[in-house]
Design a protein around this motif. Structure first.
Motif, short mmCIF file in Angstrom:
data_model
loop_
_atom_site.label_atom_id
_atom_site.label_comp_id
_atom_site.label_asym_id
_atom_site.label_seq_id
_atom_site.Cartn_x
_atom_site.Cartn_y
_atom_site.Cartn_z
N ARG B 95 33.57 -20.50 -7.93
CA ARG B 95 33.41 -19.17 -7.57
C ARG B 95 33.91 -18.26 -7.86
NH1 ARG B 95 29.75 -22.33 -6.85
NH2 ARG B 95 28.14 -23.69 -8.71
N HIS B 109 27.10 -19.16 2.78
CA HIS B 109 26.83 -21.15 3.06
C HIS B 109 28.03 -21.46 2.57
CE1 HIS B 109 22.73 -19.59 3.92
NE2 HIS B 109 22.23 -19.16 3.07
N LEU B 141 27.19 -21.98 8.33
CA LEU B 141 27.44 -23.66 8.46
C LEU B 141 26.16 -24.32 7.44
CD1 LEU B 141 29.71 -25.24 10.73
CD2 LEU B 141 30.50 -24.04 8.93
N VAL B 142 26.35 -25.26 6.45
CA VAL B 142 24.60 -26.10 6.09
C VAL B 142 25.44 -27.37 6.30
CG1 VAL B 142 23.43 -24.16 5.41
CG2 VAL B 142 24.83 -25.60 3.77
N TYR B 143 24.41 -28.09 6.50
CA TYR B 143 25.23 -29.10 6.99
C TYR B 143 24.33 -30.46 6.47
CZ TYR B 143 26.77 -27.63 11.02
OH TYR B 143 26.67 -26.77 13.11
N GLN B 149 26.39 -34.65 -0.52
CA GLN B 149 25.34 -33.86 -0.01
C GLN B 149 26.05 -31.71 0.19
OE1 GLN B 149 21.84 -33.32 2.40
NE2 GLN B 149 20.57 -35.67 1.84
N ALA B 151 28.60 -31.86 -1.86
CA ALA B 151 28.92 -31.33 -2.88
C ALA B 151 28.14 -30.92 -3.71
CB ALA B 151 29.60 -32.58 -3.28
N HIS B 152 26.64 -31.64 -3.70
CA HIS B 152 25.19 -31.15 -4.35
C HIS B 152 25.15 -29.94 -4.03
CE1 HIS B 152 24.49 -35.17 -4.20
NE2 HIS B 152 23.76 -35.40 -4.03
N ARG B 153 25.51 -29.04 -2.84
CA ARG B 153 25.28 -27.77 -2.53
C ARG B 153 25.69 -26.82 -3.54
NH1 ARG B 153 22.95 -29.98 3.24
NH2 ARG B 153 21.49 -30.01 2.53
N HIS B 155 27.87 -27.62 -6.28
CA HIS B 155 27.44 -28.37 -7.68
C HIS B 155 26.73 -27.22 -7.67
CE1 HIS B 155 27.05 -30.16 -10.91
NE2 HIS B 155 25.52 -30.11 -10.93
N VAL B 156 25.48 -26.98 -6.83
CA VAL B 156 23.94 -26.20 -7.70
C VAL B 156 24.64 -24.63 -7.56
CG1 VAL B 156 22.00 -28.09 -7.69
CG2 VAL B 156 22.84 -26.56 -6.10
N GLY B 157 25.10 -24.38 -6.67
CA GLY B 157 25.14 -22.79 -6.17
C GLY B 157 25.16 -22.50 -4.52
N ALA B 158 23.92 -23.28 -4.51
CA ALA B 158 23.38 -22.79 -2.96
C ALA B 158 23.97 -22.37 -1.79
CB ALA B 158 22.20 -24.15 -2.73
N ALA B 159 25.29 -23.35 -2.02
CA ALA B 159 26.54 -23.03 -1.20
C ALA B 159 28.10 -21.97 -1.84
CB ALA B 159 26.89 -23.78 -0.36
N ASN C 72 21.43 -19.98 -8.67
CA ASN C 72 21.19 -19.75 -10.46
C ASN C 72 20.08 -20.01 -10.75
OD1 ASN C 72 24.03 -19.44 -9.83
ND2 ASN C 72 24.87 -21.50 -9.21
N GLY C 171 20.33 -28.00 4.69
CA GLY C 171 20.61 -27.89 5.44
C GLY C 171 20.78 -28.11 7.05
N TYR D 193 25.52 -37.02 -11.76
CA TYR D 193 24.13 -36.82 -12.24
C TYR D 193 23.52 -36.50 -13.18
CZ TYR D 193 25.43 -33.36 -8.30
OH TYR D 193 26.27 -33.22 -7.26
#
Ligand SMILES: Nc1ncnc2c1ncn2[C@@H]1O[C@H](COP(=O)(O)OP(=O)(O)OP(=O)(O)O)[C@@H](O)[C@H]1O
Ligand SMILES: Nc1ncnc2c1ncn2[C@@H]1O[C@H](COP(=O)(O)OP(=O)(O)OP(=O)(O)O)[C@@H](O)[C@H]1O
Ligand SMILES: [Mg+2]
Ligand SMILES: [Mg+2]
Lengths: 330, 229, 221, 221, 330
Positions: B95, B109, B141-143, B149, B151-153, B155-159, C72, C171, D193
């Motif tokens: 983004r 994040h 940092l989020v581990y 995992q 990548a998931h973060r 991917h969903v925009g959490a990070a 999101n 996390g 996914y």
């Protein structure tokens, strides 16, 4: 001031279908055979069974209708269910206090009730460790201590021994008279009912078969032959003086003769008129209805005696009532 | 299938290698129809514990060569593990765009794999330590359990951004503008070894050789790994 | 032997388990009540949906929760549009995750306990002047104490041990979302077995003692 | 859309869940019975120990089980010395793991159900000529049906979703130990996914319908 | 053949401490005030309460001792507990069949029992939807259909209306006589007990106050003043002929005179001797014990009558018993 109940509640084999108006003074007994709907009716009034077609009004206030249901807490009912339903995790005292501490005024006093119900020694006991009769007594006391405006009792004394039960029946009368506490109770002890009730409602298969003042009901079937007893108000000429204002006279305690009998242990001899003669379920026996100064009572005699004494309606006879019969519990 | 008795070959593979290994095995099974390869995708730590405690794997592919070394010490694998290829760490920023320091500065994040046991996490941590002062990133940092995992973060925009593997970027067909290759980050060696009880397993030996052959190496490259040769 | 980060994780874990248990008991009680006494034909479906968090692997559940709670996601986006922050990677986030994951462990034992008790004792309490809330507190709570103990201990213990959902949403941020279970997991993955053993043993010892005290206080029938 | 390996995993998962549930009901019933009615002072401790599998992260629990069941472990070694095979990486192994992990979900609701029933109905049944076993089957079982339903559905659902323990002990061998939850996990790990979503949705749909039927058949109070 | 019970069981305020030997024929009534330990004793015999210091032997067989406890299933007891304890998940018929199908021989027949207990219409009903009295009837029938060798009944008819209760009391007598089924029952209806029991055990605070044949017990305190009734065996000279072999005569149905009275509805006039005179709880009333051909009964008269008739011990008097009193239920 009345308690009105209109209800149609489907049960297993029939509907409870009643439309009753009961006075809110005195004691009303609800009688009927096993399974006739007494418990259901009581639960409907108490609000334990809600159903769309139930309408209950107490002293002008709507308790239950299609639109509204007054919360149980606001009905101020002293409820004793057929199974005592104590709170098993509380002691006797805590059970008693449950309603007591939530009441506004306390017209029934803690010590009086605890003592009358014989609970002084049981207060600290866990209620799950009580005997059947002890549980009933606690349930009754708990209902009273909640300072109710109406007592609804479902066979409240069925597990008590005879002496204790007599005491409670008397206490019930006292409560009703001293505190103007209306009582609606279910009991199978017809003698108890006849002794203290003002009104009787007879249920059969969910329907009201009969209802009215106890004096009238005792003169009608089916109570007449079931109880064979009358209640008279004292004084009555010929009757020895007694303390009670209300006396029950069992038909079987009354014998008849054409003339007063000297030298007999029977001390009450009343000149009466034979008002009617009723058959009983037992052939060979008759229930003779007697009138004496406008009051009515029965004598149970054998058909043979009727014939031998050549009795007839309208005839004057002497009714002999044993003095002992007038107040002995049995 | 089932008409001819196929020989089963159990192998365990680091989960980050799933895509290329799946492709290589498909080719292998086509070439050697007598063998039925079943793959367990396991994190390297689990893999070690399992092999120590009797897992029936004939061949191991790990993203942590030194884990395999440990097994070699205990004589649970036949020979010293051999390098299969190198993974590459990238920063994924779908983004935002800009240079790495600016991206990290702008992010709330930053996702990465757990450095204590995941190689991509170690590499990312090493990179950060080298490039930036701790106060610029430490609180962001989020581990994740592993690089997937991380990548998931993203991917969903959490990070907003995360350190992931180049192979994942290729797998997900991420446009070039959305990630940055980190030239100064070390490459991540992927190692392969036959277990001690693979000796009589001809299929395992065949697969081992197949994995190291040129064809497979090309497949690895296509999936974002650097070849050993 | 234990490091500061371990102590931090232990305290965080206990906080998480306590908060989750408290929230779940509050949430599950009315839900279980409804399930126990409703005549609605949706009862079966609601009960089944409550059990759903169980059938998904925790990390997968965590993935979907992350989707919902992130910026999101439906919930995260709503929060942000209201001027708040999304919930991923925060203590609040892992509390929500734990609550959802452990929901069935709280709801189901409570539902059964309420069912076994029946409505009768509460109606009696109300007839004695108790409000519905008082009846619940003074009668239903102690009478269903067994159900509450089961619900609370299952939730508490499960939250101590849970790590898939928490790791995904949280996390593993030390002091914020790095709980003991994640730490132990990391230790085993890093082949740091002695640390893992020590923490596991400590966790078990504490849990056994706590639970033995909780269970031991109940009288046998 | 689904591949043969998916179907295999689904069938394996259902088998595992069914076998685990069956075994646990058989094991948990006498244990719960003892816990509900014993006066032993060890009750609290036993109950606490039963809850232990909950407090460890599944993979860590799996790790310890692997230690015990593997060829070097106490149980595995004993089996091998008796001429058998150790239990790691076999269907039996993951069944054992699932049984241990889900033990508290079976024992606790059953204990509460037995407690709520009390001994009275069984004594009455025995006075009517029933053996202890008949009384259990014809009286305790239906009277505690709620407890059994809770126990069975918690265990079944939990086994469907469990993957930490299974992955560790089982190692994800297709057709033998690769259950659906592991497969879904693998799909998400591989960033695949759409496959993960499809399998998750399918799992949830099946579970909701099955559970709704099970729960829906129960009469409300 | 006897049932012997030695037991010491600690209760809330006292211990149940009994050492009893009861015959295994006929009906034995267990009476005592609320909370005196009746239920506990019954449960001890049934094996529901086990305690190390309990020793129960039935017909020579050890049921309970320190060493051994015969499984409940092998005791073949027909048990009716104070709370009916039906299986709520079963219908009435299934409840009844539970013991029935496990019995070896069937000396009590299904149709008889179902009909006597008035359950024909209830068979398909869920037992949790029964009224209190219906539950008791089902519990009683279930106990019978299990073909017991001993009936243990704890207030089995307390929730039944009077008519139904009378019927069951008669049925109990019939069971005892026709099938030699020993019965041990707890009841608070002293009249029922006096009517059908052969033996009475009186409990007070966990201890046996009195025990023995009903005829003797009725002549002793406390039953004498509580029941004020006697049981006589017919024929008795002067008494009209009746079908029953065993007649209860209530003291209050008996009046005395010095000479036979003509022209009275009272038909039974027995020359008797005054055997003793007992005070009652009610001052002004006396219980006069009369002897007539070796049998004893009471008359309840007023003290005034005693004085007026100048009665004394050993004097001959005419006892008047109403024919109706001899078989009317009340
Ligand atoms: N929950 C219920 N649903 C349907 N029918 C019921 C239910 N409970 C009781 N009944 C039936 O309704 C009728 C009336 O029951 P109820 O309990 O009101 O009788 P009752 O007059 O109190 O009798 P008893 O004197 O035996 O207590 C009975 O025939 C009973 O079988
Ligand atoms: N589980 C218990 N533990 C201790 N004491 C008890 C227990 N159950 C009853 N008791 C006490 O023992 C005494 C005897 O109780 P029991 O139930 O045998 O009386 P009961 O004679 O059957 O009375 P009722 O006629 O009221 O049923 C009572 O005083 C009661 O409070
Ligand atoms: Mg009733
Ligand atoms: Mg009793």
């Amino acid at each position: 001031m009345t308690l009105t109940v209109q209800a149609t509640v489907p049960l297993q084999h029939f509907d409870l279908a009643v439309d009753l108006t009961l006075p809110t003074t005195g004691i009303t007994a609800l009688v009927g055979a096993s399974g006739s709907g007494k418990t259901t009716l009581l639960e409907v009034i108490a609000g334990l069974r809600t159903h769309t077609s139930v309408n209950v009004q107490f002293a002008g206030k709507c308790w239950q209708s299609k639109q509204k249901s007054l919360p149980l807490a606001e009905r101020r009912i002293g409820l004793v269910l057929q199974e005592p339903s104590l709170f098993p995790h509380l002691t006797v005292a805590e059970n008693l206090r449950y309603g007591w501490q939530r009441a506004q005024q306390h017209f029934l006093h803690w010590n009086d009730v605890v003592q009358q119900c014989g609970l002084s020694d049981l207060l600290e006991q866990k209620s799950r460790q009580l005997s059947g009769g002890q549980q009933q007594r606690v349930a009754f006391a708990r209902a009273l201590l909640a300072q109710p405006q109406l007592l609804l009792l479902d066979e409240p004394f069925s597990a008590l021994d005879e002496g204790t039960r007599q005491h409670f029946v008397g206490y019930l009368r006292q409560l009703s008279e001293q505190h103007r506490l209306p009582v609606l109770w279910v009991s199978h002890q017809l003698t108890d009912i006849a002794e203290v009730s003002d009104n009787v409602v007879l249920l059969q298969q969910g329907q009201v078969l009969n209802s009215g003042p106890v004096l009238a009901q005792l003169r009608q079937e089916p109570l007449r032959s079931m109880v064979a007893m009358a209640v008279v108000h004292t004084p009555l000429p010929g009757l020895a003086e007694v303390a009670e204002q209300r006396l029950r006279i069992y038909a079987r305690d009354v014998s008849l003769s054409l003339q007063p009998v000297p030298h007999s242990s029977v001390r009450n001899q009343l000149w009466s008129t034979i008002h009617a003669r009723h058959e009983t379920s037992c052939t060979g026996e008759l229930l003779v209805e007697l009138e004496c100064h406008g009051q009515y009572f029965f004598a149970l005699i054998s058909t043979a005696a009727w014939q031998q004494l050549e009795l007839g309606i309208g005839q004057k006879v002497v009714a002999h009532i044993k003095a002992a019969a007038l107040h002995h519990p049995l | 299938y089932g008409a001819t008795a196929q020989e089963k070959v159990h192998i365990a593979v680091a989960s980050s290698l799933r895509a290329p290994v799946d492709a290589i095995i498909a080719e292998f099974e086509q070439q050697f129809p007598n063998y039925d390869v079943t793959v367990a995708y396991v994190a390297s730590g689990k893999l070690v514990a399992q092999v120590v405690h009797g897992a029936p794997y004939a061949l191991l592919i790990s993203a942590e060569p030194h884990y395999l070394e440990a097994l070699y010490q205990r004589q649970l694998i036949q020979a010293k593990p051999v390098l299969l290829g190198f993974g590459e760490l990238v920063l994924w920023h779908p983004r935002q765009h800009g240079d790495v320091a600016a991206l990290i500065a702008a992010a709330d994040h930053v996702a990465l794999a757990q450095p204590s046991h995941a190689p991509y996490g170690q590499a990312a941590m090493g990179y950060l330590r080298e490039q930036l002062a701790a106060e610029h990133y430490a609180s962001k940092l989020v581990y994740g359990e592993n690089v997937a995992q991380a990548a998931h973060r993203v991917h969903v925009g959490a990070a907003e951004i995360g350190f992931v593997a180049l192979s994942q970027i290729i797998e997900m067909q991420v446009p070039q503008s959305d990630y940055t290759r980190l030239a100064s980050a070390p490459l991540l060696p992927q190692a392969i070894a036959l277990t001690a009880h693979a000796g009589q397993h001809r299929g395992a030996q065949l697969l081992y050789d197949f994995m190291l052959a040129d064809g497979s190496q090309q497949t690895l490259v296509a999936y974002g790994y650097a070849a050993t040769k | 032997m234990l490091q500061p980060s371990d102590y931090q994780a232990i305290s965080l874990t206990l906080q998480l388990a306590a908060v989750t248990t408290a929230i779940l008991l509050v949430l599950a009680t009315p839900l279980a009540w409804w399930l126990a006494f409703t005549g609605s034909r949706w009862r079966g479906w609601v009960q089944a949906i409550v059990a759903m968090p169980l059938v998904l692997p925790p990390t997968v559940l965590g993935f979907y929760l992350l989707l919902a709670l992130g910026p999101n996601g439906f919930i995260g986006a709503t929060l942000e549009s209201l001027g708040g922050r999304h919930l991923a990677f925060s203590f609040t986030g892992i509390v929500i995750g734990s609550v959802i994951y452990s929901l069935p462990f709280a709801v189901q034992p409570l539902t059964e306990a309420f069912r076994a008790m029946g409505k009768r004792p509460l109606l009696v309490a109300e007839s004695l002047g108790a409000t519905r809330w008082q009846a619940l507190r003074t009668i239903a709570l102690p009478l269903c104490r067994g159900g509450f103990v089961v619900a609370a201990t299952l939730v508490f213990a499960h939250t101590l041990g849970e790590f898939g959902v928490i790791l995904m949403i949280g996390g593993s941020i030390p002091g914020e979302t790095q709980v003991l279970s994640v730490l132990i997991y990391d230790h085993t993955e890093a082949l740091n077995y002695s640390a893992a053993h020590a923490l596991s043993l400590g966790l078990i010892a504490v849990a056994v003692v706590v639970l033995a005290v909780v269970y031991g206080r109940r009288q046998p029938q």
